[in-house]
Scaffold this motif. Sequence first.
Motif, PDB file in Angstrom:
ATOM      1  N   GLU A   6       0.768  -1.375  -0.131  1.00  0.00           N
ATOM      2  CA  GLU A   6      -0.051  -0.081   0.060  1.00  0.00           C
ATOM      3  C   GLU A   6       0.868   1.276  -0.029  1.00  0.00           C
ATOM      4  O   GLU A   6       1.572   1.486   0.972  1.00  0.00           O
ATOM      5  N   TRP A   7       1.030   2.090  -1.019  1.00  0.00           N
ATOM      6  CA  TRP A   7       1.724   3.063  -1.126  1.00  0.00           C
ATOM      7  C   TRP A   7       1.228   4.123  -2.150  1.00  0.00           C
ATOM      8  O   TRP A   7       0.868   3.885  -3.384  1.00  0.00           O
ATOM      9  N   GLY A   8       1.314   5.498  -1.812  1.00  0.00           N
ATOM     10  CA  GLY A   8       1.014   6.299  -2.661  1.00  0.00           C
ATOM     11  C   GLY A   8      -0.585   6.676  -3.082  1.00  0.00           C
ATOM     12  O   GLY A   8      -1.421   6.010  -2.254  1.00  0.00           O
ATOM     13  N   THR A   9      -1.044   7.389  -3.873  1.00  0.00           N
ATOM     14  CA  THR A   9      -2.188   7.976  -4.186  1.00  0.00           C
ATOM     15  C   THR A   9      -2.787   7.060  -5.663  1.00  0.00           C
ATOM     16  O   THR A   9      -1.793   6.339  -6.128  1.00  0.00           O
ATOM     17  N   GLU A  10      -3.824   7.233  -6.076  1.00  0.00           N
ATOM     18  CA  GLU A  10      -4.315   6.747  -7.209  1.00  0.00           C
ATOM     19  C   GLU A  10      -3.438   6.776  -8.468  1.00  0.00           C
ATOM     20  O   GLU A  10      -3.206   6.138  -9.185  1.00  0.00           O
ATOM     21  N   ASP A  11      -2.921   8.169  -8.509  1.00  0.00           N
ATOM     22  CA  ASP A  11      -1.882   8.160  -9.631  1.00  0.00           C
ATOM     23  C   ASP A  11      -0.506   8.329  -9.323  1.00  0.00           C
ATOM     24  O   ASP A  11       0.584   8.862  -9.870  1.00  0.00           O
ATOM     25  N   ALA A  12      -0.243   7.475  -8.181  1.00  0.00           N
ATOM     26  CA  ALA A  12       1.095   7.019  -7.773  1.00  0.00           C
ATOM     27  C   ALA A  12       2.013   8.192  -7.257  1.00  0.00           C
ATOM     28  O   ALA A  12       3.329   8.441  -7.262  1.00  0.00           O
ATOM     29  N   LYS A  13       1.289   9.104  -6.809  1.00  0.00           N
ATOM     30  CA  LYS A  13       2.153  10.539  -6.239  1.00  0.00           C
ATOM     31  C   LYS A  13       2.268  10.017  -4.738  1.00  0.00           C
ATOM     32  O   LYS A  13       1.454   9.263  -4.266  1.00  0.00           O
ATOM     33  N   PRO A  14       3.441  10.636  -4.046  1.00  0.00           N
ATOM     34  CA  PRO A  14       3.415  10.152  -2.550  1.00  0.00           C
ATOM     35  C   PRO A  14       2.337  10.952  -1.777  1.00  0.00           C
ATOM     36  O   PRO A  14       1.885  11.829  -2.240  1.00  0.00           O
ATOM     37  N   LYS A  15       1.789   9.966  -0.570  1.00  0.00           N
ATOM     38  CA  LYS A  15       1.081  10.844   0.109  1.00  0.00           C
ATOM     39  C   LYS A  15       1.611  11.936   0.779  1.00  0.00           C
ATOM     40  O   LYS A  15       2.864  11.883   1.058  1.00  0.00           O
ATOM     41  N   LEU A  16       0.928  12.996   1.160  1.00  0.00           N
ATOM     42  CA  LEU A  16       1.501  14.261   1.894  1.00  0.00           C
ATOM     43  C   LEU A  16       1.554  14.032   3.375  1.00  0.00           C
ATOM     44  O   LEU A  16       0.528  13.367   4.019  1.00  0.00           O
ATOM     45  N   PHE A  17       2.567  14.620   4.080  1.00  0.00           N
ATOM     46  CA  PHE A  17       2.594  14.707   5.420  1.00  0.00           C
ATOM     47  C   PHE A  17       1.708  15.484   5.958  1.00  0.00           C
ATOM     48  O   PHE A  17       1.656  16.584   5.638  1.00  0.00           O
ATOM     49  N   PRO A  18       0.662  15.229   7.138  1.00  0.00           N
ATOM     50  CA  PRO A  18      -0.236  16.367   7.699  1.00  0.00           C
ATOM     51  C   PRO A  18       0.480  17.429   8.148  1.00  0.00           C
ATOM     52  O   PRO A  18       1.368  17.202   8.981  1.00  0.00           O
ATOM     53  N   PRO A  19       0.114  18.737   7.707  1.00  0.00           N
ATOM     54  CA  PRO A  19       0.729  19.941   8.336  1.00  0.00           C
ATOM     55  C   PRO A  19       0.632  20.027   9.715  1.00  0.00           C
ATOM     56  O   PRO A  19      -0.800  19.710  10.036  1.00  0.00           O
ATOM     57  N   GLN A  20       1.500  20.561  10.326  1.00  0.00           N
ATOM     58  CA  GLN A  20       1.373  20.867  11.860  1.00  0.00           C
ATOM     59  C   GLN A  20       1.267  22.267  12.089  1.00  0.00           C
ATOM     60  O   GLN A  20       2.271  22.958  11.431  1.00  0.00           O
ATOM     61  N   THR A  21       0.679  22.962  13.003  1.00  0.00           N
ATOM     62  CA  THR A  21       0.867  24.223  13.210  1.00  0.00           C
ATOM     63  C   THR A  21       1.810  24.702  14.529  1.00  0.00           C
ATOM     64  O   THR A  21       2.178  23.628  15.324  1.00  0.00           O
ATOM     65  N   ARG A  22       2.251  25.775  14.551  1.00  0.00           N
ATOM     66  CA  ARG A  22       3.351  26.099  15.663  1.00  0.00           C
ATOM     67  C   ARG A  22       4.232  25.195  16.077  1.00  0.00           C
ATOM     68  O   ARG A  22       4.222  24.804  17.416  1.00  0.00           O
ATOM     69  N   GLN A  23       5.046  24.692  15.162  1.00  0.00           N
ATOM     70  CA  GLN A  23       6.217  23.881  15.464  1.00  0.00           C
ATOM     71  C   GLN A  23       7.281  24.841  15.892  1.00  0.00           C
ATOM     72  O   GLN A  23       7.637  25.689  15.115  1.00  0.00           O
ATOM     73  N   PRO A  24       7.902  24.510  17.138  1.00  0.00           N
ATOM     74  CA  PRO A  24       9.033  25.466  17.659  1.00  0.00           C
ATOM     75  C   PRO A  24      10.450  25.265  16.896  1.00  0.00           C
ATOM     76  O   PRO A  24      10.970  23.966  16.799  1.00  0.00           O
ATOM     77  N   PHE A  25      10.790  25.986  16.453  1.00  0.00           N
ATOM     78  CA  PHE A  25      12.366  26.170  15.945  1.00  0.00           C
ATOM     79  C   PHE A  25      13.152  27.349  16.391  1.00  0.00           C
ATOM     80  O   PHE A  25      12.689  28.246  16.706  1.00  0.00           O
TER      81      PHE A  25
END
Length: 348
Positions: free
Chosen positions: A88-107
């Motif tokens: 099980e890998w990728g989307t219907e058109d074999a693009k990689p799935k995206l990582f869910p964006p996170q808010t307020r990540q400290p850097f």
Amino acid sequence: MTEICLSPSGKVVESQPGDTVLAALERAGYALPNNCRAGACGECKVRVMSGDFDQGMVLDMALSQEERAQGYGLMCMAKPTSDRLVIEWGTEDAKPKLFPPQTRQPFIVTDRIPRSSRIVELHLRPLGTPMRYWPGQYVVLGDAPAGAPPRCYSIANAPRPDGEIVLQVARVDDGLTSRWIHDSLAIGAYVSVDGPYGTFIGDPSVETPVLCLAAGTGLAPILALTEAALRRNYRQPVTLLVSARSRADLYGEGLLAYWQTRHRNFKYRAALTRETDPALLNGRLPVVLPGLFEDLSSHSVFIAGSPDFVADCTRAVTALGAKPGQIHTEGYFGQAQPEAPPPEQLVA
Ligand SMILES: Cc1cc2nc3c(=O)[nH]c(=O)nc-3n(C[C@H](O)[C@H](O)[C@H](O)COP(=O)(O)OP(=O)(O)OC[C@H]3O[C@@H](n4cnc5c(N)ncnc54)[C@H](O)[C@@H]3O)c2cc1C
Ligand code: FES
């Protein structure tokens, strides 16, 4: 030889004897997330839907007994033992799935390097877990109390184990956030970052020559994409054309010269629009392009920079035969608001 079939796209990758699934996928251009490549971190975990494989020695904390029972495996160590493995890998058109964006990540700002008179490069190191992103994506940075509204900035490097991200920011004279970054944001400062966002990422199902066109800090996402492609030994020719007003506006040339010397399939050329230099290309890229390429019908094209630059270059490459599905663009629209991708495009 084993066939590794990607579900749901149905794309098939061939695996040679002794290959791990990760190695076979990477050779075919599929950038499966991975970190330790030794069965210890769990980053390369996917579900195997049918077929057999030898998992090898991996740590329980990276792959629990329960996950094994559910069919999951660590692809950096898994070697197929049946003629066909469906994962099980990728989307219907074999693009990689995206990582869910996170808010307020400290850097923390660990470095700031002037790259030209108008461009500063920020190095940001995460205080928490490194952000997972695909090369070519962008983050949102700002500081409302300091009068700097959230703005989008492309990440200029491929993911690193320490999670450091590099941003290249051009000064806009009356710009709120870019001026805050240039004039106020100091080394050692704490910043809060949202992301990753965007779909300007490499298409892993293509094995074509690549043409990248960048103007100004449009070079940033192109650097990340190129670094990732060269790191995984992309074999097809990759040509990068950078547009700048003058020689003084060019930046990143040291890294580009290194890549050009190190990788025979990578070529870099700069074009100046307001100065002439016999050693460089002279003129706007849409005008210069027909003299360099007769036919772009088999190329994948990546274009990044101001919206006008992107529109003009898209017209020029289309006139040279580039197909719409193979033209990827990132226009730096002012005050753009990021959009979270739909759930079906996200890594579960
Ligand atoms: C997906 C995406 C990725 C981006 N990546 C980068 C990046 O890697 N590096 C980078 O430097 N920028 C990048 N940008 C642009 C960035 O988000 C901001 O628009 C830019 O920094 C200006 O913000 P500001 O707050 O300083 O200016 P604002 O306060 O928003 O604008 C002030 C004035 O300047 C005008 N203006 C805004 N941007 C520009 C510009 N680029 N040139 C001339 N005039 C302008 C506005 O129309 C307005 O009149 C990206 C934009 C997008 C959508
Ligand atoms: S990459 Fe770390 S477990 Fe596979």
